[in-house]
Design a protein around this motif. Structure first.
Motif, PDB file in Angstrom:
ATOM      1  N   ASN A 219      12.281   6.771  32.755  1.00  0.00           N
ATOM      2  CA  ASN A 219      12.627   8.114  32.290  1.00  0.00           C
ATOM      3  C   ASN A 219      13.908   8.067  31.469  1.00  0.00           C
ATOM      4  N   PRO A 220      13.974   8.843  30.409  1.00  0.00           N
ATOM      5  CA  PRO A 220      15.169   8.799  29.559  1.00  0.00           C
ATOM      6  C   PRO A 220      16.376   9.424  30.252  1.00  0.00           C
ATOM      7  N   GLN A 221      17.539   8.899  29.940  1.00  0.00           N
ATOM      8  CA  GLN A 221      18.768   9.473  30.478  1.00  0.00           C
ATOM      9  C   GLN A 221      19.129  10.767  29.767  1.00  0.00           C
ATOM     10  N   VAL A 222      19.001  10.770  28.457  1.00  0.00           N
ATOM     11  CA  VAL A 222      19.305  11.952  27.663  1.00  0.00           C
ATOM     12  C   VAL A 222      18.552  11.828  26.345  1.00  0.00           C
ATOM     13  N   LEU A 223      18.085  12.961  25.849  1.00  0.00           N
ATOM     14  CA  LEU A 223      17.392  12.991  24.554  1.00  0.00           C
ATOM     15  C   LEU A 223      18.150  13.937  23.637  1.00  0.00           C
ATOM     16  N   LEU A 224      19.045  13.355  22.868  1.00  0.00           N
ATOM     17  CA  LEU A 224      19.903  14.163  22.004  1.00  0.00           C
ATOM     18  C   LEU A 224      20.220  13.381  20.748  1.00  0.00           C
ATOM     19  N   VAL A 225      19.918  13.983  19.605  1.00  0.00           N
ATOM     20  CA  VAL A 225      20.237  13.394  18.303  1.00  0.00           C
ATOM     21  C   VAL A 225      21.496  14.061  17.784  1.00  0.00           C
ATOM     22  N   THR A 226      22.540  13.268  17.566  1.00  0.00           N
ATOM     23  CA  THR A 226      23.821  13.793  17.097  1.00  0.00           C
ATOM     24  C   THR A 226      23.993  13.497  15.607  1.00  0.00           C
ATOM     25  N   SER A 227      25.024  14.062  15.053  1.00  0.00           N
ATOM     26  CA  SER A 227      25.315  13.834  13.631  1.00  0.00           C
ATOM     27  C   SER A 227      25.675  12.374  13.372  1.00  0.00           C
ATOM     28  N   LYS A 228      26.223  11.717  14.383  1.00  0.00           N
ATOM     29  CA  LYS A 228      26.575  10.300  14.227  1.00  0.00           C
ATOM     30  C   LYS A 228      25.323   9.444  14.051  1.00  0.00           C
ATOM     31  N   ASP A 229      24.196   9.874  14.639  1.00  0.00           N
ATOM     32  CA  ASP A 229      22.961   9.102  14.529  1.00  0.00           C
ATOM     33  C   ASP A 229      22.404   9.116  13.111  1.00  0.00           C
ATOM     34  N   PHE A 230      22.756  10.093  12.315  1.00  0.00           N
ATOM     35  CA  PHE A 230      22.295  10.141  10.927  1.00  0.00           C
ATOM     36  C   PHE A 230      23.064   9.157  10.038  1.00  0.00           C
ATOM     37  N   GLN A 231      24.197   8.670  10.552  1.00  0.00           N
ATOM     38  CA  GLN A 231      25.005   7.747   9.763  1.00  0.00           C
ATOM     39  C   GLN A 231      24.614   6.292   9.973  1.00  0.00           C
ATOM     40  N   GLY A 232      24.009   5.980  11.084  1.00  0.00           N
ATOM     41  CA  GLY A 232      23.615   4.596  11.327  1.00  0.00           C
ATOM     42  C   GLY A 232      23.422   4.325  12.787  1.00  0.00           C
ATOM     43  N   PRO A 233      23.134   3.081  13.139  1.00  0.00           N
ATOM     44  CA  PRO A 233      23.068   1.874  12.307  1.00  0.00           C
ATOM     45  C   PRO A 233      21.945   1.869  11.256  1.00  0.00           C
ATOM     46  N   VAL A 234      20.771   2.416  11.620  1.00  0.00           N
ATOM     47  CA  VAL A 234      19.703   2.499  10.631  1.00  0.00           C
ATOM     48  C   VAL A 234      19.979   3.705   9.748  1.00  0.00           C
ATOM     49  N   SER A 235      20.036   3.486   8.453  1.00  0.00           N
ATOM     50  CA  SER A 235      20.414   4.534   7.524  1.00  0.00           C
ATOM     51  C   SER A 235      19.312   5.585   7.409  1.00  0.00           C
ATOM     52  N   SER A 236      19.714   6.844   7.359  1.00  0.00           N
ATOM     53  CA  SER A 236      18.780   7.957   7.188  1.00  0.00           C
ATOM     54  C   SER A 236      18.744   8.447   5.749  1.00  0.00           C
ATOM     55  N   VAL A 237      19.341   7.671   4.849  1.00  0.00           N
ATOM     56  CA  VAL A 237      19.370   8.016   3.419  1.00  0.00           C
ATOM     57  C   VAL A 237      18.454   7.051   2.682  1.00  0.00           C
ATOM     58  N   VAL A 238      17.608   7.611   1.863  1.00  0.00           N
ATOM     59  CA  VAL A 238      16.696   6.785   1.081  1.00  0.00           C
ATOM     60  C   VAL A 238      17.492   6.047   0.014  1.00  0.00           C
ATOM     61  N   GLU A 239      17.428   4.737   0.037  1.00  0.00           N
ATOM     62  CA  GLU A 239      18.171   3.907  -0.907  1.00  0.00           C
ATOM     63  C   GLU A 239      17.203   3.322  -1.926  1.00  0.00           C
ATOM     64  N   LYS A 240      17.490   3.551  -3.179  1.00  0.00           N
ATOM     65  CA  LYS A 240      16.637   3.026  -4.238  1.00  0.00           C
ATOM     66  C   LYS A 240      17.019   1.580  -4.509  1.00  0.00           C
ATOM     67  N   GLU A 241      16.050   0.723  -4.379  1.00  0.00           N
ATOM     68  CA  GLU A 241      16.254  -0.701  -4.615  1.00  0.00           C
ATOM     69  C   GLU A 241      15.192  -1.205  -5.585  1.00  0.00           C
ATOM     70  N   THR A 242      15.558  -2.222  -6.339  1.00  0.00           N
ATOM     71  CA  THR A 242      14.612  -2.824  -7.273  1.00  0.00           C
ATOM     72  C   THR A 242      13.740  -3.814  -6.522  1.00  0.00           C
ATOM     73  N   ASP A 243      12.465  -3.528  -6.539  1.00  0.00           N
ATOM     74  CA  ASP A 243      11.516  -4.402  -5.858  1.00  0.00           C
ATOM     75  C   ASP A 243      10.975  -5.407  -6.880  1.00  0.00           C
ATOM     76  N   TYR A 244      11.589  -6.575  -6.886  1.00  0.00           N
ATOM     77  CA  TYR A 244      11.203  -7.588  -7.871  1.00  0.00           C
ATOM     78  C   TYR A 244       9.788  -8.122  -7.614  1.00  0.00           C
ATOM     79  N   PHE A 245       9.395  -8.160  -6.378  1.00  0.00           N
ATOM     80  CA  PHE A 245       8.040  -8.618  -6.069  1.00  0.00           C
ATOM     81  C   PHE A 245       7.001  -7.628  -6.592  1.00  0.00           C
ATOM     82  N   LEU A 246       7.343  -6.348  -6.562  1.00  0.00           N
ATOM     83  CA  LEU A 246       6.433  -5.348  -7.100  1.00  0.00           C
ATOM     84  C   LEU A 246       6.325  -5.477  -8.624  1.00  0.00           C
TER      85      LEU A 246
END
Length: 289
Positions: A219-246
């Motif tokens: 069972n989860p201890q707490v289920l709460l998404v804070t503003s800090k979670d939008f900063q990372g570690p996994v980024s919540s901002v779509v980053e445009k990158e050049t896909d050379y393989f594509l």
């Protein structure tokens, strides 16, 4: 004499009236006796044979129905027992050196392979082992960006589960190894073996928590998404990158398309048409001179 005749006539009348009743009663008793005595029967043989056939068919159909019903009940019971006896994954407790909250770790392909090493002495789910929840994501993917803060917050809810994230676009060589065909993909591992995959189309902390609970029973201890979670570690901002393989893939497709088009009859028709027009224009030019 008259009285005697009247008495005799009355007796005969009463006897005639009573005969049908006595006869019916005796027939019923005789029928019961005939059921017990198989050597004698007052029923026609053809009717008796037909009755026996009908009776046998009814018995066969009844037995078949009972067998099918019993089989269905047995299958349903087996399914129920299988669901009830399904073993939950038993996760080993993680001891943290500091008092900081657990967080998601972004790793590379080598670290993931090391983290998911299988211990051969652990062969069952009900034996304590390391549980690892892996998020395969891609920075240019908007769905991965949407799932990122919820996955970041999930690490605090289940401190006994190691949660890591890997850029599947950057380390694309391991996608086939773990069966990754799209991102984001959430997979649970126990002792380095996959035990569950999140197949939902909506990505939020409640669905992620339900997925973990079904596999581990925790069972989860707490289920709460804070503003800090939008900063990372996994980024919540779509980053445009050049896909050379594509880009290389598109170049390969274009080159192959041009080559096969030049080998087709349409290309030959176009070349021939241009040559004919060129000859006609030269002939006309010479005529004018």
């Amino acid at each position: 004499m008259y009285f005697h005749n009247r008495s005799y006539a009355s007796f005969l009348a009463i006897l005639l009236l009573c005969l049908p009743i006595a006869s019916q009663f005796d027939i019923d008793e005789e029928a019961d006796a005939l059921k017990e005595d198989n050597d004698f029967s007052t029923v026609d043989e053809s009717e008796s044979l037909l009755s026996n056939v009908v009776s046998d068919v009814n018995k066969t159909l009844t037995n078949l129905y009972n067998q099918v019903t019993f089989a269905n009940v047995t299958v349903d019971t087996n399914k129920t027992n299988a669901n009830e006896t399904r073993k939950l994954v038993k996760c080993k407790e993680i001891i943290y050196e500091t008092d900081t909250d657990p967080s998601v770790e972004i790793i590379n392909g080598t670290a993931l392979a090391k983290l998911l090493q299988v211990k051969p002495d652990i062969q069952s789910r009900d034996v304590e082992a390391d549980c690892v929840l892996v998020l395969f994501f891609a920075r240019p993917c908007p769905f991965s960006a949407h799932a990122a803060p919820h996955f970041n917050a999930l690490a605090r809810s289940y401190p006994n589960i190691k949660m890591v994230a890997l850029d599947a676009l950057k380390y694309h060589g391991i996608n086939a190894q773990y069966g990754i065909v799209g991102v984001p993909t959430l997979k649970m591992f126990h002792n380095g073996r996959p035990v569950g995959k999140f197949n939902g189309t909506e990505y939020n902390i409640h669905l992620f928590s339900k997925f973990v609970h079904v596999i581990t029973g925790q069972n989860p201890q707490v289920l709460l998404v804070t503003s800090k979670d939008f900063q990372g570690p996994v980024s919540s901002v779509v980053e445009k990158e050049t896909d050379y393989f594509l880009i290389l893939s598109w170049l390969f497709i274009i080159i192959c398309s041009i080559y096969y088009f030049m080998e087709s009859k349409w290309w030959k028709m176009i070349v021939e048409m241009i040559q004919n027009n060129w000859r006609e224009s030269e002939a006309q030019h010479e005529h004018n001179d």
